[in-house]
Write an enzyme that holds these catalytic residues in place. Structure first.
Site, PDB file in Angstrom:
ATOM      1  N   HIS A 291     -13.116  -7.466  60.292  1.00 45.94           N
ATOM      2  CA  HIS A 291     -14.214  -6.803  59.570  1.00 45.94           C
ATOM      3  C   HIS A 291     -15.361  -7.792  59.348  1.00 45.94           C
ATOM      4  O   HIS A 291     -16.531  -7.464  59.557  1.00 45.94           O
ATOM      5  CB  HIS A 291     -13.742  -6.334  58.186  1.00 45.94           C
ATOM      6  CG  HIS A 291     -12.730  -5.223  58.200  1.00 45.94           C
ATOM      7  ND1 HIS A 291     -11.544  -5.284  57.502  1.00 45.94           N
ATOM      8  CD2 HIS A 291     -12.738  -4.010  58.803  1.00 45.94           C
ATOM      9  CE1 HIS A 291     -10.865  -4.157  57.680  1.00 45.94           C
ATOM     10  NE2 HIS A 291     -11.563  -3.367  58.473  1.00 45.94           N
TER      11      HIS A 291
ATOM     12  N   LYS B 238      -5.225   8.086  54.349  1.00 43.92           N
ATOM     13  CA  LYS B 238      -4.469   6.842  54.128  1.00 43.92           C
ATOM     14  C   LYS B 238      -4.158   6.644  52.648  1.00 43.92           C
ATOM     15  O   LYS B 238      -4.980   6.982  51.789  1.00 43.92           O
ATOM     16  CB  LYS B 238      -5.307   5.633  54.594  1.00 43.92           C
ATOM     17  CG  LYS B 238      -5.460   5.496  56.087  1.00 43.92           C
ATOM     18  CD  LYS B 238      -6.270   4.239  56.400  1.00 43.92           C
ATOM     19  CE  LYS B 238      -6.545   4.049  57.880  1.00 43.92           C
ATOM     20  NZ  LYS B 238      -7.530   2.972  58.110  1.00 43.92           N
TER      21      LYS B 238
ATOM     22  N   ARG C  47     -12.170  -1.940  68.639  1.00 42.47           N
ATOM     23  CA  ARG C  47     -11.242  -2.950  69.153  1.00 42.47           C
ATOM     24  C   ARG C  47     -10.774  -2.608  70.567  1.00 42.47           C
ATOM     25  O   ARG C  47     -10.915  -3.371  71.482  1.00 42.47           O
ATOM     26  CB  ARG C  47     -10.034  -3.090  68.223  1.00 42.47           C
ATOM     27  CG  ARG C  47     -10.347  -3.851  66.954  1.00 42.47           C
ATOM     28  CD  ARG C  47      -9.276  -3.672  65.945  1.00 42.47           C
ATOM     29  NE  ARG C  47      -9.123  -2.271  65.596  1.00 42.47           N
ATOM     30  CZ  ARG C  47      -8.390  -1.818  64.597  1.00 42.47           C
ATOM     31  NH1 ARG C  47      -7.719  -2.650  63.846  1.00 42.47           N
ATOM     32  NH2 ARG C  47      -8.323  -0.532  64.345  1.00 42.47           N
TER      33      ARG C  47
ATOM     34  N   SER D 108      -5.978  -4.139  59.069  1.00 45.44           N
ATOM     35  CA  SER D 108      -5.515  -4.276  57.680  1.00 45.44           C
ATOM     36  C   SER D 108      -4.032  -3.939  57.592  1.00 45.44           C
ATOM     37  O   SER D 108      -3.294  -4.568  56.826  1.00 45.44           O
ATOM     38  CB  SER D 108      -6.315  -3.336  56.772  1.00 45.44           C
ATOM     39  OG  SER D 108      -7.684  -3.667  56.798  1.00 45.44           O
TER      40      SER D 108
HETATM   41  O1  PNS Z   1     -11.279   1.775  57.758  1.00 42.11           O
HETATM   42  P1  PNS Z   1     -11.090   3.238  58.050  1.00 42.11           P
HETATM   43  O2  PNS Z   1      -9.956   3.822  57.196  1.00 42.11           O
HETATM   44  O3  PNS Z   1     -10.895   3.538  59.501  1.00 42.11           O
HETATM   45  O4  PNS Z   1     -12.453   3.930  57.618  1.00 42.11           O
HETATM   46  C1  PNS Z   1     -12.587   5.340  57.659  1.00 42.11           C
HETATM   47  C2  PNS Z   1     -13.696   5.779  56.686  1.00 42.11           C
HETATM   48  C3  PNS Z   1     -13.351   5.321  55.276  1.00 42.11           C
HETATM   49  C4  PNS Z   1     -15.005   5.154  57.123  1.00 42.11           C
HETATM   50  C5  PNS Z   1     -13.765   7.319  56.772  1.00 42.11           C
HETATM   51  O5  PNS Z   1     -12.531   7.865  56.420  1.00 42.11           O
HETATM   52  C6  PNS Z   1     -14.881   7.854  55.867  1.00 42.11           C
HETATM   53  O6  PNS Z   1     -16.033   7.851  56.255  1.00 42.11           O
HETATM   54  N1  PNS Z   1     -14.505   8.300  54.645  1.00 42.11           N
HETATM   55  C7  PNS Z   1     -15.427   8.860  53.708  1.00 42.11           C
HETATM   56  C8  PNS Z   1     -15.262  10.385  53.688  1.00 42.11           C
HETATM   57  C9  PNS Z   1     -15.902  10.999  54.916  1.00 42.11           C
HETATM   58  O7  PNS Z   1     -17.106  10.991  55.078  1.00 42.11           O
HETATM   59  N2  PNS Z   1     -15.058  11.529  55.808  1.00 42.11           N
HETATM   60  C10 PNS Z   1     -15.510  12.196  57.020  1.00 42.11           C
HETATM   61  C11 PNS Z   1     -15.744  11.220  58.148  1.00 42.11           C
HETATM   62  S1  PNS Z   1     -16.248  12.107  59.594  1.00 42.11           S
END
Ligand code: PNS
Length: 161
Positions: free
Chosen positions: A17, A41, A90, A128
């Site tokens: 990150h 998650k 990645r 992570s």
């Molecule tokens: O590190 P991650 O878990 O891959 O990140 C995913 C994240 C947190 C960026 C995504 O789940 C997110 O944007 N969450 C906020 C809620 C949202 O907007 N969800 C719709 C995404 S299309």
């Protein structure tokens, strides 16, 4: 100049990150590391803990700030103005998921493009989840997470070791 928003769970923030964030900080006027909620998650660290770790890990980068948002990413972006979403890729395994999110975000809000930076060769395998598993069993996670937050993560994830 445009702001880059780097959204993620950051549970916890890793060297992978940090690599993406610091490279984004050279390409954009400012960067917001947005600690967000991934509804799919179960986080090991609270939102507040994840923010504190991300702040400590990025404090050496003057144009980077850390914020959190428990809502839709696009709603945060709407309030921010001229910005782009910056994410790391990645491997092909990331692609489908990231592409789906990029398209969904674009459909929900046309005002911000998603830009992908290729993960650094040293961080291709890093996640992570991997850090959490290794730390849980008392393994050595130095080099996987920034030195400044290593002890804190170890203490939290492998308390009895
Ligand atoms: O590190 P991650 O878990 O891959 O990140 C995913 C994240 C947190 C960026 C995504 O789940 C997110 O944007 N969450 C906020 C809620 C949202 O907007 N969800 C719709 C995404 S299309």
């Amino acid at each position: 100049m445009k702001t880059a928003v780097c959204p993620g769970s950051f549970d916890p923030i890793t060297m992978g990150h940090l690599d993406i964030i610091s490279r984004a900080s050279k390409l954009f006027g400012s960067v917001v590391v947005l600690v967000s909620v991934n509804a799919a998650k179960n986080a090991a660290f609270t939102l507040e803990e994840r923010v504190a770790l991300a702040r400590k890990a990025t404090e050496h980068l003057p144009n980077v700030r850390v914020d959190s948002f428990d809502g839709l990413l696009v709603d945060y972006l709407r309030g921010l103005g001229d910005c782009a979403i910056v994410k790391g890729l990645r491997a092909m395994s990331d692609f489908e998921y990231e592409f789906q999110m990029a398209l969904a975000n674009k459909k929900l809000y046309d005002g911000a493009e998603t830009i992908f930076l290729a993960a650094g060769a040293d961080h291709m395998y890093l996640s992570s989840s991997l850090v959490k598993q290794i730390a849980h069993f008392g393994g050595d996670i130095s080099g996987f997470v920034p030195d400044t937050i290593l002890e804190e993560i170890q203490r939290r994830l492998s308390p009895g070791r």
